[in-house]
Write a protein that holds these residues in place. Structure first.
Motif, short mmCIF file in Angstrom:
data_model
loop_
_atom_site.label_atom_id
_atom_site.label_comp_id
_atom_site.label_asym_id
_atom_site.label_seq_id
_atom_site.Cartn_x
_atom_site.Cartn_y
_atom_site.Cartn_z
N GLU A 14 -2.05 1.79 10.76
CA GLU A 14 -2.12 1.74 9.13
C GLU A 14 -2.75 2.93 8.89
OE1 GLU A 14 -3.20 -2.42 8.75
OE2 GLU A 14 -1.73 -3.44 9.98
N GLU A 15 -1.91 2.86 7.48
CA GLU A 15 -2.55 3.93 6.19
C GLU A 15 -3.55 3.30 5.71
OE1 GLU A 15 0.34 6.18 4.08
OE2 GLU A 15 1.07 7.06 6.78
N LYS A 16 -4.82 4.18 5.67
CA LYS A 16 -5.35 3.45 4.72
C LYS A 16 -5.89 3.97 3.58
CE LYS A 16 -9.31 1.40 7.75
NZ LYS A 16 -10.21 1.57 8.42
N LYS A 84 3.19 0.96 -1.18
CA LYS A 84 3.95 0.85 0.72
C LYS A 84 3.00 0.74 1.10
CE LYS A 84 7.33 3.94 1.44
NZ LYS A 84 7.79 5.81 2.05
N LEU A 85 1.83 0.34 0.43
CA LEU A 85 0.34 0.38 0.78
C LEU A 85 -0.22 -1.19 0.50
CD1 LEU A 85 -2.20 3.62 0.59
CD2 LEU A 85 -1.52 2.56 2.18
N LYS A 86 0.86 -1.64 0.20
CA LYS A 86 0.50 -3.08 0.07
C LYS A 86 -0.12 -3.88 -1.82
CE LYS A 86 1.93 -5.19 4.25
NZ LYS A 86 2.11 -5.40 5.21
#
Length: 418
Positions: A14-16, A84-86
């Motif tokens: 998961e990208e932070k 995309k990072l919500k």
């Protein structure tokens, strides 16, 4: 082999979000105007895409040293990353109808509509009066009349703007989670914790530790806390005493006046209201004598009539359209031959039934039987004579008239032959 293949498959990481992305999101959260509405029965804040883009184009990332946003497309690309990072998600706007409202909200809406109708009627009357006055005043200058017309147009435009109220909406999840430059709604999922939350939590923690260390406090501080606790207990005792006294006063007055006078001291003392509202008003007096029942009945009747009128209005609004459609469909149907024949048979049957109901019941009797009965009646007095209006008597009379007519015809034939 299978284990090696599983090891070779890369695990999705998961990208932070970076610090810069957090900074952009917090800046948007503070400066972008938001609105509240319901999303899947939850209260949420949402913003519009075009406004968010305008705010970021005026931010430090578009005008400072580290320029990231050069045009609207660059902002859209950055917002797609945040989506995309919500940090937020795309939502679909659905207008709220009367079915979605609660019964209380529906009542309020209807009351507002009635008030608006009354205001419109009064405004129309005022406009008519103004027009009549303008027609009467024909001696005005042309320049003054043009100014009045412009002022009237401006007023009408302002009224129309006020009337055009924005309809309420609710949100639902959009299937295409993409950031688009337009009037689409995006719901905030990013909710940063304010700094003062940390301060308040630290104070609560230190306060709990201080209470646990109460025996170690200096004697002067402990004395002050003791007196404060006594004052709080005394205040509660006074409130309880007031509640008892007001009840005793009410009972005494009610007994002495035989239930006619009702006096309550501090009526809101035990009600679910605010602290200051519980001590106001100081008293509430009510007279329940001879005319009280009539007033109560009138109020109940007025409430019942209002409810009945509302129910009738609802029924009439729902039934008018249905009845109109049904009647139109029935009248437009062409009448078939089978239906015509059935209608004629029904009319014939109804006519015969009406004749039988009006006339007396009868039986079919032959002439010979009637003649024999007449001879027997003349010979023996034991048999009873037929009653007047009976079927036998009617048949007798008809047979006698026919025999007389036959005799007359025979006499006429003899005369003609001679």
């Amino acid at each position: 082999m299978s284990r090696r293949r599983l090891k070779d498959i890369p695990i999705p990481v998961e990208e932070k979000p970076t610090k810069q992305e957090y900074a952009i999101a917090t800046y948007l959260k503070k400066n972008c105007p938001t609105k509240k509405t319901k999303f899947l029965n939850h209260q949420v804040n949402y913003f519009y895409a075009n406004k968010a883009i305008d705010i970021l184009l005026d931010s430090q990332w578009a005008t400072g040293k580290d320029v990231i946003f050069t045009d609207r497309q660059s902002v859209v690309d950055c917002m797609n990353k945040l989506l995309k990072l919500k940090f937020f998600h795309r939502a679909k706007k659905i207008p709220i109808t009367d079915k979605d409202l609660k019964p209380k909200d529906l009542k309020k809406k209807k009351e507002k509509e009635k008030e608006e109708k009354k205001k419109k009627d009064t405004e129309k009357k005022e406009v008519k009066k103004e027009k009549e006055e303008e027609d009467e005043d024909e001696t005005k200058e042309p320049g003054a009349s043009d100014k009045d017309e412009k002022e009237g147009k401006d007023k009408d435009e302002e009224k129309e703007k006020k009337k055009k109220k924005k309809s309420k909406i609710k949100l639902d999840m959009h299937l295409e989670q993409v950031f688009v430059d337009g009037a689409d709604a995006y719901v905030w999922m990013y909710d940063p914790i304010p700094f003062w939350y940390y301060i308040a939590g630290a104070l609560c923690l230190f306060g709990a530790i201080a209470v646990c260390l109460f025996p170690l406090w200096p004697p002067t501080v402990r004395k002050g806390v003791y007196y404060l606790s006594i004052a709080a207990a005394g205040f509660l005792g006074v409130i309880l005493a007031l509640a008892v006294i007001r009840f005793i006063v009410f009972v005494i007055i009610w007994i002495l006046s035989m239930g006619v006078h009702h006096l309550w001291l501090l009526p809101n003392l035990t009600e679910d209201v605010g602290f200051f509202a519980s001590f106001w008003p100081l008293y509430h007096y009510e007279y329940r004598g001879e005319g009280y029942d009539k007033k109560g009945k009138k109020k109940k009747k007025s409430k019942q009539e209002a409810k009945e009128q509302e129910e009738q209005d609802k029924k009439s609004d729902g039934d008018e359209t249905v009845d109109g459609q049904d009647t139109a469909a029935e009248t437009d149907k062409p009448e078939t031959d089978v239906e015509r024949v059935a209608g004629e048979e029904q009319t014939g049957a109804s006519e015969t039934d009406s004749e039988n109901s009006n006339s007396q019941p009868f039986e079919m009797v032959e002439k010979e039987d009637v003649v024999e009965e007449g001879e027997k009646g003349e010979g023996g007095k034991e048999e009873e004579e037929p009653k007047k209006g009976s079927c036998v008597e009617e048949v007798k009379e008809s047979s006698e008239t026919e025999s007389e007519e036959e005799d007359e015809e025979k006499d006429d034939d003899k005369k003609t032959a001679s």
